[in-house]
Design an enzyme around this catalytic site. Structure first.
Site, PDB file in Angstrom:
ATOM      1  N   HIS A   1      73.748  38.421  62.408  1.00  0.00           N
ATOM      2  CA  HIS A   1      74.682  37.822  63.371  1.00  0.00           C
ATOM      3  C   HIS A   1      75.246  38.925  64.264  1.00  0.00           C
ATOM      4  CE1 HIS A   1      77.513  34.306  64.211  1.00  0.00           C
ATOM      5  NE2 HIS A   1      77.917  35.268  65.032  1.00  0.00           N
TER       6      HIS A   1
ATOM      7  N   HIS B   1      75.502  39.644  68.559  1.00  0.00           N
ATOM      8  CA  HIS B   1      75.262  39.115  69.903  1.00  0.00           C
ATOM      9  C   HIS B   1      74.830  40.220  70.866  1.00  0.00           C
ATOM     10  CE1 HIS B   1      77.007  35.015  69.385  1.00  0.00           C
ATOM     11  NE2 HIS B   1      77.629  35.613  68.371  1.00  0.00           N
TER      12      HIS B   1
ATOM     13  N   ASP C   1      75.040  40.304  74.113  1.00  0.00           N
ATOM     14  CA  ASP C   1      76.047  40.590  75.137  1.00  0.00           C
ATOM     15  C   ASP C   1      77.347  41.107  74.548  1.00  0.00           C
ATOM     16  OD1 ASP C   1      76.508  38.150  73.958  1.00  0.00           O
ATOM     17  OD2 ASP C   1      77.065  37.101  75.799  1.00  0.00           O
TER      18      ASP C   1
ATOM     19  N   GLY D   1      79.736  29.816  71.507  1.00  0.00           N
ATOM     20  CA  GLY D   1      80.786  29.554  72.483  1.00  0.00           C
ATOM     21  C   GLY D   1      81.966  28.872  71.825  1.00  0.00           C
TER      22      GLY D   1
ATOM     23  N   HIS E   1      76.756  28.311  64.677  1.00  0.00           N
ATOM     24  CA  HIS E   1      78.139  28.774  64.612  1.00  0.00           C
ATOM     25  C   HIS E   1      79.015  27.618  64.119  1.00  0.00           C
ATOM     26  CE1 HIS E   1      77.109  32.302  67.053  1.00  0.00           C
ATOM     27  NE2 HIS E   1      78.337  32.759  66.859  1.00  0.00           N
TER      28      HIS E   1
ATOM     29  N   GLU F   1      84.434  28.868  62.211  1.00  0.00           N
ATOM     30  CA  GLU F   1      85.126  30.049  62.758  1.00  0.00           C
ATOM     31  C   GLU F   1      86.406  29.576  63.444  1.00  0.00           C
ATOM     32  OE1 GLU F   1      84.334  33.879  65.721  1.00  0.00           O
ATOM     33  OE2 GLU F   1      83.213  32.022  66.014  1.00  0.00           O
TER      34      GLU F   1
ATOM     35  N   ASP G   1      78.925  40.704  64.428  1.00  0.00           N
ATOM     36  CA  ASP G   1      79.249  39.747  65.478  1.00  0.00           C
ATOM     37  C   ASP G   1      79.096  40.389  66.861  1.00  0.00           C
ATOM     38  OD1 ASP G   1      79.867  37.279  66.525  1.00  0.00           O
ATOM     39  OD2 ASP G   1      82.015  37.442  66.205  1.00  0.00           O
TER      40      ASP G   1
END
Length: 381
Positions: free
Chosen positions: A25, A27, A29, A186, A213, A216, A321
């Site tokens: 996990h 990302h 970006d 998102g 996801h 969270e 993350d």
């Protein structure tokens, strides 16, 4: 700003950074180098909060350390802005792999949302191809240093948009060209996986795996929808499954911070289902503290329910993350567990094997990865 998340780890007789790691996990970006952001921003004319790499890195960490997932996600406006060209995507992906390898990662799944990278006229297929070329260049660069790393793309759809079917088809289209799984990401609260039910059905019909996801910024309803509507094989974060677990402490241990007794535990139907079937939780400790995902359990990292979940036999994996926003590496997260929960080498091995076995690799490659990790840990013993 809160106090620093990561404390200095105690003296260890092994090098955490050198341990082979699996990252599930992380990302794309959220893992850029500040210096790269500055150079790419200048090339595309994007204004940043700072053009000093150190100051910019601090800005990202401070902005992300707000206790709000919404505020946390706002930091991505700047990273996504510089990832709108083939050149930008290629460079970010290549450096992403190199940075993973420098942290001891031997297998990584890189998640990102192609639909966010079309502002300069690229097509969905073109951005996926640009990232794949960058990832492969990164793997080659790592190999030139005598090390090995394997990576795959997790093609992600944004929850608030209505492109789920289109992105699912994109992922399947690239399944033999770097894509290993699908995800939605998102703003979680208010955007249940059920919005993408048809897309998840399409993925299932094409035997393409999904991680979702859930758990969270939203709670048990989101997790339930991820399993039912999303057919999730893993849960991105999933930490709020702890809300479906009732713990009754013994009176003698209730106020004892040093006690390892987690009391009488009763699992609800949902948490039992997840634990008993080994559905992996992609837990990101520092990020969970930053975004407020664990606010209901306490204020500090010591209140993170990951240790309880781990002790109860949940399939816990440890992840970063967003390395830029949290200012961490996977090594840092391991150090955090050693410092906070007194984890030892056996614990880190189990958590790493959990991740390897939960990966979206083919069985033969997964078995080879598990063997490699076991051998590397065995050499330390």
């Amino acid at each position: 700003m809160t106090e620093p998340i990561v404390d200095a780890a105690p003296a260890l007789d092994f090098d955490l950074k050198s341990l082979p790691k699996v990252s599930l996990h992380d990302h794309l970006d959220g893992g850029l180098r500040p210096a790269t952001i500055i150079e790419l921003a200048e090339a595309v004319g994007h204004t940043l909060p700072s053009t000093d790499p150190t100051a910019l890195g601090e800005w990202f960490r401070e902005s992300a350390d707000s206790g709000s997932l919404v505020r946390y996600l706002e930091t991505f406006d700047h990273t996504v802005a510089v990832m709108q060209t083939k050149e930008g995507l290629f460079r970010v992906a290549k450096e992403f792999v190199e940075d993973l390898a420098d942290d001891g990662v031997v297998y990584g799944e890189v998640r990102w949302a192609p639909e966010q990278h079309l502002q300069k006229g690229l097509t969905l297929d073109e951005v996926v191809e640009a990232v794949q070329e960058g990832l492969e260049a990164g793997v080659e660069a790592v190999a030139e240093t005598g090390r090995e790393i394997q990576v795959g793309q997790l093609i992600t759809a944004m929850r608030h948009a209505d492109r789920g079917q289109e992105i699912a088809e994109l992922a399947v289209r690239h399944r033999d060209k770097g894509a290993v799984g699908f995800d939605i990401a998102g703003a979680e609260d208010g955007f249940l996986p059920s919005r993408f039910r048809d897309a998840f059905t399409y993925l299932a019909e094409n035997n393409f795996p999904a991680t979702v996801h859930a758990g969270e910024a939203a709670g048990l309803d989101s997790i339930q929808s991820a399993l039912v509507d999303g057919r999730a094989l893993r849960l991105g974060h999933g930490v709020r499954i702890a809300e479906d677990i009732m713990v009754e402490f013994d009176e003698d241990d209730a106020d004892d911070e040093d006690s390892d007794n987690i009391g009488l535990v009763t699992l609800g139907n949902l948490s039992s289902w997840i634990r008993d079937r080994g559905i992996a939780l992609e837990i990101c400790p520092s990020s969970n503290l930053q975004t407020g995902a664990i606010a209901a359990f306490g204020e500090g990292i010591g209140s993170h329910p990951l240790d309880m979940l781990y002790q109860l036999g949940f399939n816990v994996t440890i992840n970063t993350d967003n390395r830029l926003m949290s200012g961490v590496t996977l090594t840092d997260e391991f150090e955090l567990l050693v410092e906070t929960f007194d984890y030892d080498l056996d614990d880190l091995l189990e958590l790493t094997l959990n991740a390897a076995e939960a990966s979206f690799l083919p069985l033969e490659e997964k078995e080879a990865l598990v063997e490699y990790i076991n051998d590397a840990y065995g050499d330390l013993g």
